[in-house]
Enzyme design. Structure first.
Site, PDB file in Angstrom:
ATOM      1  N   THR A   1      58.434 151.777   9.344  1.00 51.28           N
ATOM      2  CA  THR A   1      57.011 151.656   9.582  1.00 51.28           C
ATOM      3  C   THR A   1      56.950 151.027  11.050  1.00 51.28           C
ATOM      4  OG1 THR A   1      55.091 150.189   9.152  1.00 51.28           O
ATOM      5  CG2 THR A   1      57.310 149.279   8.340  1.00 51.28           C
TER       6      THR A   1
ATOM      7  N   TYR B   1      56.479 141.908   5.306  1.00 52.22           N
ATOM      8  CA  TYR B   1      56.402 143.292   4.962  1.00 52.22           C
ATOM      9  C   TYR B   1      57.295 143.942   5.905  1.00 52.22           C
ATOM     10  CZ  TYR B   1      55.656 148.259   5.189  1.00 52.22           C
ATOM     11  OH  TYR B   1      55.383 149.599   5.246  1.00 52.22           O
TER      12      TYR B   1
HETATM   13  N1  UFG Z   1      39.850 148.364   8.526  1.00 54.74           N
HETATM   14  C1  UFG Z   1      38.682 147.969   8.525  1.00 54.74           C
HETATM   15  N2  UFG Z   1      38.056 147.903   7.440  1.00 54.74           N
HETATM   16  C2  UFG Z   1      38.839 147.854   6.087  1.00 54.74           C
HETATM   17  C3  UFG Z   1      40.112 148.376   6.230  1.00 54.74           C
HETATM   18  C4  UFG Z   1      40.719 148.492   7.661  1.00 54.74           C
HETATM   19  O1  UFG Z   1      38.027 147.592   9.646  1.00 54.74           O
HETATM   20  O2  UFG Z   1      38.345 147.765   5.078  1.00 54.74           O
HETATM   21  C5  UFG Z   1      40.655 148.423   9.754  1.00 54.74           C
HETATM   22  C6  UFG Z   1      41.818 147.690  10.074  1.00 54.74           C
HETATM   23  O3  UFG Z   1      41.482 146.428  10.700  1.00 54.74           O
HETATM   24  C7  UFG Z   1      42.516 148.369  11.076  1.00 54.74           C
HETATM   25  C8  UFG Z   1      42.471 149.586  10.654  1.00 54.74           C
HETATM   26  O4  UFG Z   1      41.261 149.938   9.976  1.00 54.74           O
HETATM   27  O5  UFG Z   1      42.143 148.328  12.514  1.00 54.74           O
HETATM   28  C9  UFG Z   1      43.492 150.737   9.876  1.00 54.74           C
HETATM   29  O6  UFG Z   1      43.684 149.557   8.953  1.00 54.74           O
HETATM   30  P1  UFG Z   1      44.655 150.036   7.669  1.00 54.74           P
HETATM   31  O7  UFG Z   1      44.546 148.893   6.692  1.00 54.74           O
HETATM   32  O8  UFG Z   1      44.055 151.298   7.054  1.00 54.74           O
HETATM   33  O9  UFG Z   1      46.088 150.242   8.198  1.00 54.74           O
HETATM   34  P2  UFG Z   1      47.171 149.146   9.406  1.00 54.74           P
HETATM   35  O10 UFG Z   1      46.693 149.735  10.500  1.00 54.74           O
HETATM   36  O11 UFG Z   1      46.635 147.620   8.902  1.00 54.74           O
HETATM   37  O12 UFG Z   1      48.310 149.242   8.660  1.00 54.74           O
HETATM   38  C10 UFG Z   1      49.198 150.274   9.075  1.00 54.74           C
HETATM   39  C11 UFG Z   1      50.314 150.565   7.913  1.00 54.74           C
HETATM   40  C12 UFG Z   1      51.141 149.531   7.498  1.00 54.74           C
HETATM   41  C13 UFG Z   1      51.707 148.835   8.621  1.00 54.74           C
HETATM   42  C14 UFG Z   1      50.645 148.402   9.779  1.00 54.74           C
HETATM   43  C15 UFG Z   1      51.456 147.983  11.172  1.00 54.74           C
HETATM   44  O13 UFG Z   1      49.633 151.310   6.857  1.00 54.74           O
HETATM   45  O14 UFG Z   1      52.027 149.767   6.519  1.00 54.74           O
HETATM   46  O15 UFG Z   1      49.945 149.529   9.994  1.00 54.74           O
HETATM   47  O16 UFG Z   1      50.580 147.272  11.880  1.00 54.74           O
HETATM   48  F1  UFG Z   1      52.358 147.595   8.377  1.00 54.74           F
END
Ligand code: UFG
Length: 346
Positions: free
Chosen positions: A120, A144
């Site tokens: 990841t 994680y």
């Molecule tokens: N977001 C929102 N509202 C929500 C959910 C997410 O605004 O309800 C935003 C988050 O803040 C982020 C973007 O949407 O800016 C994407 O968020 P996700 O939760 O979909 O994914 P992440 O970028 O947090 O997670 C991904 C991978 C993980 C990894 C991470 C590393 O899914 O496995 O990147 O930073 F750990």
């Protein structure tokens, strides 16, 4: 006798693992899913047998390996929710790190020399640059990410000492669903942006919360590199083939080199679903970087891989088609939610 076409897929009943099984089968392999069904769905295993078991159960693993004699392993089985990892690191280290060592040991003792590993972008931690190459420093910022980096290191150490080969694939933001509508995500407690938006568009959630509108980006919201799960699956097959043919190790980013802001994703969902998708602006989520975009040119060059489905429209429209199918089945069709699945498996 080891069978070159058989691939043991840990986590084969999960979101990315099940799409990888479909791609393996389409390319002439025989995927054997090994999954404890804690978060995976039995109904997602459609392209080969399912063996229910935990990667920490060496006896069960050994029996499955002796039964099918795989030449390779694709290792997806892991706990993945960043927030849970902060609250319960013990569980993450036991499941992810100890579990991976059990798997590596069984592979070593049974002569399995090829492993494709599901890593990841979380191993990079807070990005120091906008487009991240594989040479970016590895400094995870949560348990994680720490567990995934430890798993990578174990795989490398085993390779150096015992001569096994690996392809470590670091995904950016996996999203979307199978374009035949056969599989997709099915988690009751999803925290990821695209599945949550699908819930809002289905009136299962009243609104989407936008975490952070004051980032230093063109519209103030965070930017991510969304990669379609079918493109990820294809890259796994190409990496396996490359490893078996060229006898070398790979560590590659899987992304598109392009980013989408949260607002852009929300607007795409509005356009494709026709739903208003109410959005409420919230503070930033702890630990979220402003921009996380891959430089994935190495994967494209070495594997001759081109993402075909990863434009945001295709990601959202496949996720939406899958979600609508789920809605029609009232979650009692092919894919029960994970809690129900757990009850059935118990
Ligand atoms: N977001 C929102 N509202 C929500 C959910 C997410 O605004 O309800 C935003 C988050 O803040 C982020 C973007 O949407 O800016 C994407 O968020 P996700 O939760 O979909 O994914 P992440 O970028 O947090 O997670 C991904 C991978 C993980 C990894 C991470 C590393 O899914 O496995 O990147 O930073 F750990």
């Amino acid at each position: 006798m080891i069978n070159e076409k058989v691939v043991l897929v840990t986590g084969g009943a999960g979101y990315i693992g099940s799409h990888a099984c479909k791609a393996l089968k389409a390319n002439g392999y025989f995927p054997v899913s090994y999954d404890n069904l804690i978060s995976g769905n039995e109904a997602a295993v459609k392209w080969g047998p399912l063996e229910v078991g935990d990667i920490r159960d060496r006896q069960a693993l050994s029996a499955v390996i002796k039964k099918y004699r795989p030449a390779s392993i694709m290792h997806f089985a892991a706990l993945i929710q960043v927030g849970d990892s902060v609250k319960n690191p013990a569980e993450f280290y036991d499941n992810n790190i100890h579990g991976s060592q059990c798997l590596l040991e069984e592979a070593r003792q049974n002569g399995i020399t090829n492993m494709v590993f599901s890593s990841t972008a979380a191993v990079y931690g807070s990005p120091l640059s906008d487009a991240i190459t594989e040479a970016h420093p590895l400094r995870p910022i949560n348990p994680y990410g720490n567990s995934k980096l430890a798993m990578e290191n174990m795989i490398r150490d085993y390779s150096a000492a015992y001569g096994s080969q690996y392809a470590i694939l670091r995904y950016f933001n996996a999203a979307g669903a199978d374009d035949d509508g056969q599989i997709g995500t099915a988690y009751k407690t999803d925290t990821h942006l695209v599945p949550l938006l699908m819930q809002v568009a289905s009136d299962k959630l009243p609104q989407i919360q936008i975490f952070g509108t004051d980032y230093d980006t063109h519209d103030g919201t965070a930017i991510r590199d969304y990669i379609h799960v079918m493109d990820l699956a294809e890259a796994h097959v190409l990496a396996l083939r490359h490893m078996m043919k060229n006898k070398g190790n790979l560590t590659l980013n899987l992304g598109t080199n392009n980013g989408q802001s949260v607002r852009e994703v929300v607007n795409t969902v509005r356009r494709i679903t026709g739903h208003t998708v109410p959005a409420q602006e919230f503070d930033r989520r702890t630990g979220d970087p402003a921009v996380l975009v891959a430089n994935a040119t190495e994967a494209q060059r070495i594997l001759n891989w081109q993402p075909l489905y990863s434009d945001i429209e295709t990601i959202v429209s496949t996720a939406w088609a899958w979600r609508r199918k789920q809605n029609k089945q009232g979650h009692r069709g092919a894919f029960a939610p994970d809690t129900e699945q757990r009850r059935l498996a118990a």
